[in-house]
Design a protein around this motif. Structure first.
Motif, PDB file in Angstrom:
ATOM      1  N   GLU A  23       1.098  -1.415  -0.184  1.00  0.00           N
ATOM      2  CA  GLU A  23       0.291   0.010   0.140  1.00  0.00           C
ATOM      3  C   GLU A  23       0.875   1.687   0.195  1.00  0.00           C
ATOM      4  O   GLU A  23       0.349   2.297   0.408  1.00  0.00           O
ATOM      5  N   LEU A  24       2.225   1.132  -0.107  1.00  0.00           N
ATOM      6  CA  LEU A  24       3.277   2.293   0.420  1.00  0.00           C
ATOM      7  C   LEU A  24       3.414   2.202  -1.553  1.00  0.00           C
ATOM      8  O   LEU A  24       3.954   2.334  -1.778  1.00  0.00           O
ATOM      9  N   ARG A  25       3.740   4.104  -1.365  1.00  0.00           N
ATOM     10  CA  ARG A  25       4.507   4.730  -2.324  1.00  0.00           C
ATOM     11  C   ARG A  25       5.958   4.593  -2.406  1.00  0.00           C
ATOM     12  O   ARG A  25       7.064   4.100  -1.884  1.00  0.00           O
ATOM     13  N   ARG A  26       5.937   4.071  -3.632  1.00  0.00           N
ATOM     14  CA  ARG A  26       7.484   3.514  -4.140  1.00  0.00           C
ATOM     15  C   ARG A  26       8.263   4.662  -4.539  1.00  0.00           C
ATOM     16  O   ARG A  26       8.057   5.516  -5.494  1.00  0.00           O
ATOM     17  N   ALA A  27       9.481   4.680  -3.930  1.00  0.00           N
ATOM     18  CA  ALA A  27      10.866   5.782  -4.777  1.00  0.00           C
ATOM     19  C   ALA A  27      11.754   5.271  -5.029  1.00  0.00           C
ATOM     20  O   ALA A  27      11.859   3.948  -4.598  1.00  0.00           O
ATOM     21  N   ARG A  28      11.997   5.720  -6.372  1.00  0.00           N
ATOM     22  CA  ARG A  28      13.035   4.580  -7.261  1.00  0.00           C
ATOM     23  C   ARG A  28      13.905   5.760  -7.649  1.00  0.00           C
ATOM     24  O   ARG A  28      13.766   6.861  -7.707  1.00  0.00           O
ATOM     25  N   LEU A  29      14.887   5.460  -8.127  1.00  0.00           N
ATOM     26  CA  LEU A  29      16.314   5.941  -8.940  1.00  0.00           C
ATOM     27  C   LEU A  29      16.380   5.711 -10.538  1.00  0.00           C
ATOM     28  O   LEU A  29      15.976   4.318 -10.813  1.00  0.00           O
ATOM     29  N   ARG A  30      17.020   6.150 -11.282  1.00  0.00           N
ATOM     30  CA  ARG A  30      17.526   6.081 -12.568  1.00  0.00           C
ATOM     31  C   ARG A  30      18.714   5.581 -11.927  1.00  0.00           C
ATOM     32  O   ARG A  30      19.611   7.482 -12.474  1.00  0.00           O
ATOM     33  N   GLN A  31      19.847   4.659 -11.354  1.00  0.00           N
ATOM     34  CA  GLN A  31      20.958   4.533 -11.068  1.00  0.00           C
ATOM     35  C   GLN A  31      22.076   4.123 -11.887  1.00  0.00           C
ATOM     36  O   GLN A  31      21.480   3.678 -13.229  1.00  0.00           O
ATOM     37  N   VAL A  32      22.789   6.008 -12.451  1.00  0.00           N
ATOM     38  CA  VAL A  32      24.033   5.898 -12.756  1.00  0.00           C
ATOM     39  C   VAL A  32      25.070   5.912 -12.231  1.00  0.00           C
ATOM     40  O   VAL A  32      26.308   6.016 -12.844  1.00  0.00           O
ATOM     41  N   HIS A  33      25.790   4.611 -11.534  1.00  0.00           N
ATOM     42  CA  HIS A  33      27.134   5.155 -10.621  1.00  0.00           C
ATOM     43  C   HIS A  33      27.327   5.989 -10.312  1.00  0.00           C
ATOM     44  O   HIS A  33      28.593   6.334 -11.072  1.00  0.00           O
ATOM     45  N   SER A  34      26.712   7.051  -9.669  1.00  0.00           N
ATOM     46  CA  SER A  34      27.611   8.543  -9.332  1.00  0.00           C
ATOM     47  C   SER A  34      27.560   7.949  -7.428  1.00  0.00           C
ATOM     48  O   SER A  34      27.970   7.152  -7.235  1.00  0.00           O
ATOM     49  N   SER A  35      27.940   9.307  -7.140  1.00  0.00           N
ATOM     50  CA  SER A  35      28.426  10.447  -5.852  1.00  0.00           C
ATOM     51  C   SER A  35      26.772  10.757  -5.414  1.00  0.00           C
ATOM     52  O   SER A  35      26.434  11.128  -4.152  1.00  0.00           O
ATOM     53  N   ALA A  52      20.465   9.303  -9.488  1.00  0.00           N
ATOM     54  CA  ALA A  52      21.245   9.246  -8.620  1.00  0.00           C
ATOM     55  C   ALA A  52      21.577   7.929  -8.628  1.00  0.00           C
ATOM     56  O   ALA A  52      20.709   6.585  -9.050  1.00  0.00           O
ATOM     57  N   ASP A  53      22.332   7.985  -6.823  1.00  0.00           N
ATOM     58  CA  ASP A  53      22.418   6.199  -6.467  1.00  0.00           C
ATOM     59  C   ASP A  53      22.002   5.749  -4.975  1.00  0.00           C
ATOM     60  O   ASP A  53      21.868   4.951  -4.238  1.00  0.00           O
ATOM     61  N   ALA A  54      21.614   7.271  -4.456  1.00  0.00           N
ATOM     62  CA  ALA A  54      20.984   6.826  -3.068  1.00  0.00           C
ATOM     63  C   ALA A  54      19.248   7.757  -2.623  1.00  0.00           C
ATOM     64  O   ALA A  54      19.166   9.013  -3.100  1.00  0.00           O
ATOM     65  N   LEU A  55      18.702   7.515  -1.672  1.00  0.00           N
ATOM     66  CA  LEU A  55      17.422   7.998  -1.272  1.00  0.00           C
ATOM     67  C   LEU A  55      17.276   8.130  -0.308  1.00  0.00           C
ATOM     68  O   LEU A  55      18.213   6.916   0.825  1.00  0.00           O
ATOM     69  N   VAL A  56      17.035   9.526   0.208  1.00  0.00           N
ATOM     70  CA  VAL A  56      17.141   9.399   1.915  1.00  0.00           C
ATOM     71  C   VAL A  56      15.599  10.108   2.348  1.00  0.00           C
ATOM     72  O   VAL A  56      15.770  10.973   2.032  1.00  0.00           O
ATOM     73  N   HIS A  88      22.709   2.568  -3.989  1.00  0.00           N
ATOM     74  CA  HIS A  88      22.991   1.350  -4.945  1.00  0.00           C
ATOM     75  C   HIS A  88      24.670   1.451  -4.937  1.00  0.00           C
ATOM     76  O   HIS A  88      25.336   2.677  -5.496  1.00  0.00           O
ATOM     77  N   CYS A  89      25.631   0.604  -4.392  1.00  0.00           N
ATOM     78  CA  CYS A  89      27.325   0.782  -3.889  1.00  0.00           C
ATOM     79  C   CYS A  89      27.877   0.015  -5.403  1.00  0.00           C
ATOM     80  O   CYS A  89      28.406  -1.295  -4.822  1.00  0.00           O
ATOM     81  N   GLU A 100      29.496   8.319   2.637  1.00  0.00           N
ATOM     82  CA  GLU A 100      29.558   8.643   3.227  1.00  0.00           C
ATOM     83  C   GLU A 100      28.740  10.229   2.882  1.00  0.00           C
ATOM     84  O   GLU A 100      28.813  10.207   4.006  1.00  0.00           O
ATOM     85  N   ARG A 101      28.512  10.143   1.815  1.00  0.00           N
ATOM     86  CA  ARG A 101      26.989  11.122   1.249  1.00  0.00           C
ATOM     87  C   ARG A 101      25.625  11.213   2.106  1.00  0.00           C
ATOM     88  O   ARG A 101      25.531  11.785   2.320  1.00  0.00           O
ATOM     89  N   VAL A 102      25.346   9.558   1.701  1.00  0.00           N
ATOM     90  CA  VAL A 102      23.747   9.029   2.055  1.00  0.00           C
ATOM     91  C   VAL A 102      24.205   9.339   3.512  1.00  0.00           C
ATOM     92  O   VAL A 102      23.563   9.872   4.392  1.00  0.00           O
ATOM     93  N   LEU A 103      25.555   8.881   4.897  1.00  0.00           N
ATOM     94  CA  LEU A 103      25.505   9.375   6.070  1.00  0.00           C
ATOM     95  C   LEU A 103      24.963  10.718   6.809  1.00  0.00           C
ATOM     96  O   LEU A 103      24.255  11.386   7.521  1.00  0.00           O
ATOM     97  N   GLU A 104      26.019  11.657   5.814  1.00  0.00           N
ATOM     98  CA  GLU A 104      25.397  13.128   5.724  1.00  0.00           C
ATOM     99  C   GLU A 104      24.248  13.284   5.869  1.00  0.00           C
ATOM    100  O   GLU A 104      24.229  14.633   6.130  1.00  0.00           O
TER     101      GLU A 104
END
Length: 217
Positions: A23-35, A52-56, A88-89, A100-104
């Protein structure tokens, strides 16, 4: 890749239903091997897939989705603060210190580093991940410890260039720990994506599916 879109969507829906997340909304990316990291808020456009390659997020009605087929999916949470993330690493994102950027970004959203827990899903193991010297140079320039990227396969490529084995799991664990995540808060599946249970881009020469790793508050 190459499957019927209707079948893929049905499989995704069945998986999310089994997890109680349908029932929840999906959040996705066009993963491009970035930071690149995207923080989702109420004002975010969920019809647009960011490059992008990460979601918060702090949103409670949203599933964060990562697709993988050799790269490492990493899910993170601070349940007390109500902040989650998914990353996505692959080697480029790892060498670019994506986590590191995700944690920030998580801390900017209110998370505390000592409360964050992380889970690494299936990804290509060091024994199966042979790379050239150009990849090794990137990891060395990014100051990763040598044991994460300097294990030589003892082989030469057809061009005569020496090959190496990169340990992406160890490299990403090092990023988490060096950023302050408590080692006991890091869980890893420790399964290689080249095993028959999983999809593997390298094993199947690109003609393969994608695994989903998902997290929701």
């Amino acid at each position: 890749v190459g499957d019927e879109p209707e079948s893929v969507e049905e499989n995704r829906s069945l998986a999310l239903k089994a997890l109680g997340l349908s029932e929840l909304r999906r959040a996705r990316l066009r993963q491009v091997h970035s930071s690149e990291v995207v923080t989702l808020t109420r004002d975010s456009d969920f019809n647009r897939l960011p490059l992008a390659d990460a979601l918060v997020t702090r949103l409670r009605d949203t599933i964060l989705v990562i697709e993988s087929a050799d790269c490492y999916p990493v899910l993170l949470e601070d349940s007390a603060a109500g902040v989650i993330a998914a990353a996505h690493c692959g080697w480029r994102g790892t060498a670019g210190r994506l986590l590191e950027r995700v944690l920030e970004a998580m801390q900017d959203a209110g998370a505390e580093i000592k409360q964050i827990r992380a889970a690494l899903g299936p990804g290509i193991c060091a024994e199966q991940y042979v790379v050239g010297a150009d990849v090794i140079v990137r990891f060395a320039q990014a100051d990763f410890p040598q044991q994460t990227y300097m294990a030589s396969s003892g082989e030469l490529s057809r061009s005569g260039i020496e090959q190496y084995n990169v340990d992406l799991s160890a490299a990403n664990r090092w990023l988490l720990e060096s950023s302050g995540v408590v080692p006991e808060h890091i869980w890893a599946m420790d399964r290689c994506s080249t095993e028959t249970d999983f999809f593997s881009h390298r094993r199947d020469h690109g003609a393969t599916g994608r695994m989903w790793s998902v997290i929701a508050l």
